[in-house]
Every structure is written in structure tokens, then in C-alpha cells.
Design an enzyme around this catalytic site. Structure first.
Site, PDB file in Angstrom:
ATOM      1  N   GLU A 113       0.064 -25.087  -0.354  1.00 42.74           N
ATOM      2  CA  GLU A 113      -0.966 -24.293  -1.000  1.00 42.74           C
ATOM      3  C   GLU A 113      -0.434 -22.782  -0.717  1.00 42.74           C
ATOM      4  O   GLU A 113       0.623 -22.205  -0.010  1.00 42.74           O
ATOM      5  CB  GLU A 113      -2.301 -24.180  -0.347  1.00 42.74           C
ATOM      6  CG  GLU A 113      -2.813 -25.516  -0.278  1.00 42.74           C
ATOM      7  CD  GLU A 113      -3.777 -25.845   0.597  1.00 42.74           C
ATOM      8  OE1 GLU A 113      -4.431 -24.911   1.248  1.00 42.74           O
ATOM      9  OE2 GLU A 113      -4.574 -26.720   0.720  1.00 42.74           O
ATOM     10  N   LYS A 115      -0.339 -19.021   0.949  1.00 39.67           N
ATOM     11  CA  LYS A 115      -0.874 -18.448   2.178  1.00 39.67           C
ATOM     12  C   LYS A 115      -1.565 -17.103   1.596  1.00 39.67           C
ATOM     13  O   LYS A 115      -0.958 -16.166   1.181  1.00 39.67           O
ATOM     14  CB  LYS A 115       0.142 -18.384   3.038  1.00 39.67           C
ATOM     15  CG  LYS A 115      -0.518 -18.006   4.345  1.00 39.67           C
ATOM     16  CD  LYS A 115       0.393 -17.935   5.557  1.00 39.67           C
ATOM     17  CE  LYS A 115      -0.057 -17.424   6.764  1.00 39.67           C
ATOM     18  NZ  LYS A 115      -0.768 -16.466   7.067  1.00 39.67           N
ATOM     19  N   ASP A 117      -2.937 -13.585   1.740  1.00 40.92           N
ATOM     20  CA  ASP A 117      -2.990 -12.461   2.823  1.00 40.92           C
ATOM     21  C   ASP A 117      -4.215 -11.674   2.923  1.00 40.92           C
ATOM     22  O   ASP A 117      -4.203 -10.381   2.446  1.00 40.92           O
ATOM     23  CB  ASP A 117      -1.620 -11.702   2.344  1.00 40.92           C
ATOM     24  CG  ASP A 117      -1.234 -10.876   3.647  1.00 40.92           C
ATOM     25  OD1 ASP A 117      -1.727 -11.254   4.819  1.00 40.92           O
ATOM     26  OD2 ASP A 117      -0.375  -9.986   3.603  1.00 40.92           O
ATOM     27  N   TYR A 231     -10.244 -22.653   1.205  1.00 37.09           N
ATOM     28  CA  TYR A 231      -9.213 -23.800   1.407  1.00 37.09           C
ATOM     29  C   TYR A 231      -9.410 -24.620   2.403  1.00 37.09           C
ATOM     30  O   TYR A 231      -8.346 -25.560   2.899  1.00 37.09           O
ATOM     31  CB  TYR A 231      -7.851 -22.822   1.564  1.00 37.09           C
ATOM     32  CG  TYR A 231      -7.792 -22.015   2.771  1.00 37.09           C
ATOM     33  CD1 TYR A 231      -8.188 -22.073   4.260  1.00 37.09           C
ATOM     34  CD2 TYR A 231      -7.665 -20.636   2.404  1.00 37.09           C
ATOM     35  CE1 TYR A 231      -8.215 -21.068   4.870  1.00 37.09           C
ATOM     36  CE2 TYR A 231      -7.419 -19.733   3.063  1.00 37.09           C
ATOM     37  CZ  TYR A 231      -7.805 -19.610   4.512  1.00 37.09           C
ATOM     38  OH  TYR A 231      -8.002 -18.829   5.327  1.00 37.09           O
ATOM     39  N   LYS A 318       6.479 -18.469   6.250  1.00 40.52           N
ATOM     40  CA  LYS A 318       6.348 -17.169   5.798  1.00 40.52           C
ATOM     41  C   LYS A 318       7.410 -16.571   5.288  1.00 40.52           C
ATOM     42  O   LYS A 318       8.518 -16.728   5.246  1.00 40.52           O
ATOM     43  CB  LYS A 318       5.973 -16.290   7.221  1.00 40.52           C
ATOM     44  CG  LYS A 318       5.090 -16.706   8.004  1.00 40.52           C
ATOM     45  CD  LYS A 318       3.649 -16.127   7.739  1.00 40.52           C
ATOM     46  CE  LYS A 318       3.839 -14.711   7.925  1.00 40.52           C
ATOM     47  NZ  LYS A 318       2.839 -14.061   9.041  1.00 40.52           N
ATOM     48  N   CYS A 412       4.368  27.012   6.508  1.00 39.15           N
ATOM     49  CA  CYS A 412       3.846  26.259   5.303  1.00 39.15           C
ATOM     50  C   CYS A 412       4.815  26.369   3.749  1.00 39.15           C
ATOM     51  O   CYS A 412       4.943  27.640   3.358  1.00 39.15           O
ATOM     52  CB  CYS A 412       2.333  26.719   4.815  1.00 39.15           C
ATOM     53  SG  CYS A 412       1.708  25.993   3.498  1.00 39.15           S
ATOM     54  N   CYS A 415       1.967  28.626   1.402  1.00 38.64           N
ATOM     55  CA  CYS A 415       1.585  30.090   1.660  1.00 38.64           C
ATOM     56  C   CYS A 415       2.473  30.555   2.564  1.00 38.64           C
ATOM     57  O   CYS A 415       2.290  31.755   3.045  1.00 38.64           O
ATOM     58  CB  CYS A 415       0.327  30.056   1.942  1.00 38.64           C
ATOM     59  SG  CYS A 415      -0.321  29.158   3.588  1.00 38.64           S
ATOM     60  N   CYS A 430      -1.129  23.250   8.017  1.00 35.93           N
ATOM     61  CA  CYS A 430      -1.231  24.761   7.863  1.00 35.93           C
ATOM     62  C   CYS A 430      -2.476  25.216   8.050  1.00 35.93           C
ATOM     63  O   CYS A 430      -3.613  24.688   7.590  1.00 35.93           O
ATOM     64  CB  CYS A 430      -0.751  24.952   6.255  1.00 35.93           C
ATOM     65  SG  CYS A 430      -1.193  26.546   5.819  1.00 35.93           S
ATOM     66  N   CYS A 436      -4.573  29.355   1.722  1.00 31.95           N
ATOM     67  CA  CYS A 436      -3.356  28.514   1.225  1.00 31.95           C
ATOM     68  C   CYS A 436      -3.859  27.895  -0.029  1.00 31.95           C
ATOM     69  O   CYS A 436      -4.849  27.051  -0.144  1.00 31.95           O
ATOM     70  CB  CYS A 436      -3.187  27.587   2.256  1.00 31.95           C
ATOM     71  SG  CYS A 436      -1.791  26.257   1.704  1.00 31.95           S
TER      72      CYS A 436
END
Ligand code: IVH
Length: 687
Positions: A113, A115, A117, A231, A318, A412, A415, A430, A436
Site C-alpha cells: 500500500e 504510505k 504522509d 488502512y 521509505k 532595511c 527604507c 526593520c 517603511c
């Protein structure tokens, strides 16, 4: 290595693994890849096998990681909920098959089957109705997420008998286990929203699924697009000979069972199945991280039995995470709505998991240093499922002398203000929130967004309005006139009318969404809902202390401080005052205005189910002057125990001498007559 050295390494491994387990299961924010985690666990297993005297019952090799959270009622699993042994290559699968045939001979088959996640779930059906849904928890005790699971569209509340069956075809009671997962499309949508809101995106669909399943407000689950696949059926004296037969029966009752399964007879057939899905998985609408191979015959499964952690009759193969190697061309430093500056890598385009990748996240300065990133390096990119893939390492053997060490900006990029470093979060910010342009526009875009005020306007509109100095903060939107809009390039009567109508409509937005729209740092959709439900109106939130804020579900120290700071900023208070003037909702619905003072000064903890929803019950309590609290302390006045109230809460109330009352007693205190049999009729009398 001698025993003393082994002992040191064993302790070290246990500590790393326990920490990784907590980050994975509880925080939904993994720090290790599955592969790295498994390799550490294997090393620990090998050391413990060599020095069995060092094995302790609390070693991570002896138990599954725990996802239990205090906010949920907990129940023991009837059958322990175990994990699966992992394999990464075919010889390991062969070794599994050999071990199995040593125990049960050669006349068995395998069910192969996908797997899935996601996050494991255990559903109990009694007399054809969903009775309870528990998470894996620590394998012995799980969190009760029944209320949340009822919002997942493909989990049936009641089973359906196939046409022609005379009596109920299902056992009176059985458990069926499976996975709650988030398909890619829903995951991308959720993360896009989270990135826009500057909430931490989920690292992968699995974390997104388990985080969503544990949302405190169950009504939010329906929007998350979660799905379920089942399952593994368990129960007393089930009438099936094979696992496949049990799943086929479950499918005929309307339970979601994957059809991507195959009965295999030989290791070659298993290999073929693995090979097929290793390629084909990229075309699936959801994430799979491997293949599960199970002995199909139930008597043989029983004969093989279990170790402390795994069944001996099943194993997981896996898949390896897909990686690509490409050149890092340059780095952009992006400023977001809350001022956080994020480094984003521009890459030489490369093919990865079916898409061309051109940009990848570098997260923060610390990560850049950790990987020793240089512009011009060849870097590994992985798509853990994020919108932007991440850089996982540098191929140092390909480094040329002309690579350049990047310098994280000190000012920044938008600005020019000097950045502030938040050591705890390893992020640079910032601080020029009010000046800004990127931050201002970011806040305005967030304010109008779908889950906030839901105004039909995009980034381009905000850009135009901001550049013409027509809007500077959210309150300005409500003072815009048609003649202002007609001065914008490309705007006609119709577009101006449409925009103004949408702005007008937005005044109907409920308080929780308005609160979210304000864009308080760390206050995402769920936290805004919790805050709105807990305090009922903005003035109470604004007047709250950090301690008051910490009592709210989902609010920890960092969030509490951010909310506190927000409401102690004059500019923010002025904007709120103007928004109030414009008619926005700053309190829960009118029905939640104070009705009486019957519960004045009382703190009530609710547990279990009532004739009305839990949210409605909480609102009812506040409407009568009471306070809701999530946990029982000496200060609690009553524990309001509904149907299926949590045993832990009842025990704690007893221990602390807190009086336990039922719904009927509460209603009597409030002078409300309730006919509990008929929910529809009772509701109008409540408010
Ligand atoms: S059977 C006794 N089948 O993977 C264990 N598990 O890493 C029975 N999983 O704990 C589990 N897809 O949460 C089984 N087709 C599948 C699965 C599956 C995903 C999960 C499950 C398990 C974990 C182990």
C-alpha cells in the site's frame, strides 16, 4: 567503543531523539529530516543491542513519540497504536520477508500500500455511527479529536449498508485506523495564506495536517481541506480472513479506503510495486513518503505479533527525498508586513519534483552561516512541500575561488532604517513600522485580504492608493471618496463603485476577522478567533495584562507580549478609534452583549458536549457576565460538565474542591428554560 563511551553516546542520542520527537509531534515543526532521524535511531538501536544492560524503558527505542496536548480530553487506546519499522533499501525489505517466513512459512501473501504522509487517526464506530476519534498520542493514550474529525468531509458520521444487505453488515463495534492528510492543493493554499500573513508556514503537508487536526476551534477545520484514508481495521472477533477482505468490506460501508493497493506474492512483485510508485507518486495529489508492506492473512499477523514499537507483520519502505543541485546566483533580502527581513536565493533554474525551481528560501542569517553559503556555490535544493523550496546544503567539492561571502544587510533594503536583530528568533527586523513603505503596504494588503476584511482589491490597487498618498493606514480606506478613486490611472466609474461597495460590505465583517485584519504580529486567524471568543470585545483585549492574555487558548508569552505592545501604541489606538467610527465590528455579535450579571465574577471551565455548541456555551457565559477559562485552578468557580466531560478535568475539579455543575443547573441560574431534546427550539430562547 567501551561500555562507558557507549553510555555517553547513548545518552546523547536519546536526548537528540527526544527533542526531535517533541519538535515533530508536539510543535509540528521538525528539526531533523526523517532520514537523519532514522539514522540516529538506528545508531541508538545498534548500541543498545551491543550493550543491552544500558536499555531503559523510557528510551526512544522502546516507545513511540507522543503528540498529546493538554487542550484535549484523553482516552486510552483499546489496542496500542504502534508505529512501523522503516527500511530504506530492497535488501532490508528482503530481510523483513525472510523474518516473516521463518515464523509463518511460505504460503502467505503481502498487501502493498501507499504510505500516506499525514497524521495517524483511530476511529471507533459503534452501531454504524462514528463514536470517537483519537490521535495516536503516545501510543497508549490519545487525544480525543472527535469534534474536529466530524468536519472532515470524507469521514462518514454514519455507515451505509450496501444495497441488498438485510442486516447491518458491520460489527457492532470496531476500530478503523488510518491517516488524516492534507492534499498538496490545500497545503499550498494554506501556506500561501500563512506566508502572506507572515505566520510560519508548515514545513510539509504532514505537519499541516496534524497542526490542523489539533485546532482548538473545530469549525476552522472544514476550510483546511483535510482528507482521510483508512488502512487498518481492528475489533473483537472480526469475521475476516485477510486484511484485504476487511478493507474491501469497509469500503462498501462508505469508509475511505485507498484503491492504490496490490496483493503481492513474491519479493519481485513488491519491488515492482515500489519502483512503480517511486515514480508515479509525483503525480499523486497528496504526499506519500513510502510503501507499506503487510502480511495479508490475519491469523499469520497474529502469529507474528508485535515488538514494543512495531508489528512484526508489516514494514515501511521509505522513499528518498528528491534533491537537485544548482548554482546560487544571488540573494534578495525581502521585507515583509511585520518588518522581518528574509533572504531568498535566486538559482540557476533546475528541474525538481516535476517543477522548475528558480528561487529557494534561505530562512535567516543563521541558516546561511550554518550552511556556509557563498554566492556562486552549488547548492542542494529540496522540496519539502513548501511553496518556496529550501536549500539543504552546499556541495563544497564544487566550490570555485570566485565565490563571494554574502553580507546580511544592516539596514532595511526598502527604507534604509538600521535593522534590529531578534536573537531568539534568529531574524532581523526593520523597526520603522510606521514609515517603511513595504511594511505599510503589506499591512494594507493583509487588511483587505480574503480572511480579513475580504475586500475585492489586490496588491496593485494598494500600490496605486499608497503611491497617490490616498491611504496610509487601514482607517483611510473607509474615508475614500469616489472622486479620489477616479484620479487613479485606469479607474472608471464602474471600478470605483465596485471597490467602494466592497469596502462598505466589509463593515459587516465579524469581530474575529476584524481583529485578524489589524495584523497584530503573531495573531493569525486561529489566535484572533480565540481572543475574540475569550474577551468578547476590543476594549477588554486592549485593557488586558500579559497574564490575562496568557489565559487564552493558543497564546504563549511571545504572542501575549506582541498583543500587549500593539495595544500600548498610540498610533494603533487612533486607527482603531477611527475604524470604530466607520462602523466596523469591535465586539462579538450583538447577541453577545451583556444580557445579565448572573455570572458576574465567576470563572467557568467547560468540558464535554452540551445541547448547544461549545462556542455558543462560552458566549452564553460571557453574555451573563461570567469568564471562560481553559484550565481548572483554585480560582475556578464551576466546572460545567457536559456529556462526555473529560475525566482528567473532573478529577482535577474534585482535587481542588471546585464545584461541578451540569448544563441544567447553569440554565437554572440563568433563568433559561431548555428543552434539551430539541436543539432547534432551544436556541432562540438562549439569547
Ligand atoms: S499500517 C501497526 N498502513 O505510517 C501499524 N500505516 O511510519 C499499522 N501510515 O504508524 C500501520 N500509511 O501512521 C499503515 N498504508 C499504511 C500507512 C500507514 C501511512 C503511517 C501510520 C504508521 C506510520 C509509520
Amino acid at each position: 567503543m567501551n561500555q562507558a563511551q557507549a553510555n555517553i553516546r547513548i545518552n546523547e542520542l536519546r536526548s537528540i531523539i527526544n527533542d526531535a520527537n517533541r519538535r515533530y509531534y508536539v510543535d509540528n515543526s521538525p528539526v531533523l529530516s526523517d532520514y537523519d532521524f532514522d539514522m540516529l535511531l538506528k545508531e541508538l538501536e545498534a548500541l543498545e543491542a551491543a550493550y543491552p544492560e544500558l536499555i531503559t524503558s523510557d528510551s526512544p527505542t522502546q516507545k513511540v513519540g507522543s503528540d498529546r496536548r493538554k487542550e484535549f480530553e484523553q482516552y486510552p487506546h483499546k489496542y496500542p497504536m504502534l508505529s512501523l519499522g522503516n527500511t530504506y533499501d530492497i535488501p532490508e525489505v528482503e530481510a523483513f520477508a525472510e523474518r516473516a517466513s521463518k515464523g509463518i512459512g511460505n504460503s502467505f501473501t503481502y498487501s502493498c500500500e501507499l504510505k500516506f504522509d499525514g497524521t495517524a487517526i483511530c476511529l471507533t464506530y459503534r452501531n454504524g455511527r462514528l463514536f470517537r476519534a483519537l490521535t495516536r498520542g503516545d501510543g497508549a493514550i490519545g487525544d480525543d479529536v472527535t469534534a474536529n474529525v466530524r468536519h472532515i468531509s470524507n469521514i462518514p458520521e454514519t455507515l451505509h449498508a450496501p444495497a441488498g444487505s438485510a442486516s447491518a453488515p458491520w460489527p457492532e463495534e470496531f476500530e478503523i485506523r488510518g491517516e488524516i492528510y492534507m492534499p498538496w492543493a490545500a497545503f499550498d493554499r494554506l501556506n500561501e495564506e500563512r506566508e502572506r500573513d507572515e505566520e510560519q508556514p508548515f514545513a510539509n503537508p504532514r505537519n499541516a495536517a496534524s497542526g490542523s487536526l489539533k485546532l482548538i476551534d473545530s469549525s476552522m477545520i472544514a476550510n483546511r481541506g483535510l482528507e482521510c484514508t483508512l488502512y487498518h481495521m481492528l475489533g473483537e472477533g472480526l469475521p475476516y480472513q485477510t486484511h484485504d477482505e476487511a478493507l474491501k468490506a469497509a469500503a462498501t460501508w462508505g469508509l475511505p479506503v485507498s484503491d492504490k493497493r496490490k496483493i503481492c506474492r513474491t519479493i519481485e512483485e513488491i519491488e515492482e510495486f515500489i519502483g512503480y510508485w517511486d515514480i508515479e507518486r509525483k503525480n499523486l495529489p497528496f504526499a506519500t513518503d513510502g510503501i507499506v508492506i503487510k502480511v495479508n492473512e490475519l491469523p499469520y499477523q497474529e502469529e507474528l505479533g508485535y515488538t514494543a514499537k512495531f508489528p512484526r507483520w508489516a514494514v515501511a519502505y521509505k522513499f528518498k527525498a528528491e534533491q537537485a543541485l544548482t548554482k546560487l546566483l544571488s540573494i534578495d533580502y525581502q521585507v515583509g508586513r511585520t518588518g522581518a527581513v528574509t533572504p531568498v536565493a535566486n538559482l540557476e533554474p533546475v528541474q525538481l519534483s516535476g517543477t522548475v525551481v528558480k528561487r529557494a528560501s534561505l530562512h535567516n542569517e543563521e541558516q546561511m552561516k550554518l550552511h556556509d553559503i557563498h554566492v556562486g556555490d552549488f547548492v542542494y535544493v529540496e522540496k519539502g512541500g513548501e511553496i518556496i523550496p529550501k536549500i539543504t546544503g552546499v556541495e563544497l567539492s564544487m566550490r570555485t575561488p570566485d565565490v563571494v561571502l554574502p553580507h546580511f544587510p544592516e539596514t532595511c533594503p526598502d527604507c534604509g532604517t538600521t535593522l534590529i536583530r531578534d536573537e531568539e528568533e534568529a531574524k532581523s527586523f526593520c523597526p520603522n513600522q510606521s514609515g517603511c513603505p513595504t511594511q505599510i503596504k503589506g499591512r494594507l494588503i493583509h487588511f483587505l485580504s480574503r480572511k480579513a476584511m475580504n475586500v475585492i482589491a489586490g496588491e496593485a490597487t494598494v500600490d496605486q492608493l499608497f503611491n497617490k498618498a490616498l491611504v496610509w493606514n487601514a482607517a483611510d480606506f473607509y474615508e475614500l471618496k469616489k472622486e479620489h478613486l477616479l484620479t487613479l490611472e485606469g479607474w472608471k466609474e464602474r471600478s470605483a463603485d465596485r471597490f467602494l461597495k466592497s469596502i462598505e460590505e466589509s463593515k459587516k465583517t465579524t469581530f474575529d476577522h476584524v481583529l485578524y485584519a489589524l495584523g497584530i504580529r503573531y495573531v493569525g486567524e486561529a489566535t484572533a478567533k480565540s481572543l475574540a471568543g475569550h474577551f468578547g470585545n476590543i476594549d477588554t483585549i486592549a485593557a488586558s495584562t500579559i497574564e490575562d492574555l496568557l489565559k487564552v487558548d493558543d497564546v504563549g508569552q511571545v504572542i501575549a507580549e506582541s498583543i500587549y505592545d500593539y495595544f500600548h501604541d498610540e498610533t494603533n489606538l487612533e486607527i482603531i478609534a477611527r475604524l470604530k467610527e466607520s462602523g466596523l465590528h469591535f465586539q462579538m455579535d450583538e447577541v453577545q452583549e451583556k444580557i445579565s450579571s448572573a455570572l458576574e465574577g465567576m470563572t467557568i471551565v467547560i468540558s464535554g458536549n452540551y445541547s448547544i455548541s461549545r462556542d455558543e456555551m462560552k458566549s452564553l457565559i460571557t453574555a451573563h457576565g461570567g469568564k471562560n477559562s481553559g484550565s481548572i485552578s483554585k480560582k475556578t468557580t464551576y466546572l460545567l460538565a457536559g456529556e462526555k466531560a473529560g475525566p482528567e478535568k473532573l478529577k482535577k475539579a474534585e482535587a481542588l474542591g471546585v464545584k461541578v455543575i451540569g448544563e441544567k443547573e447553569l440554565m437554572e441560574m440563568l433563568d433559561i428554560t431548555v428543552t434539551t431534546e430539541d436543539k432547534e427550539e432551544t436556541e432562540p430562547t438562549l439569547f
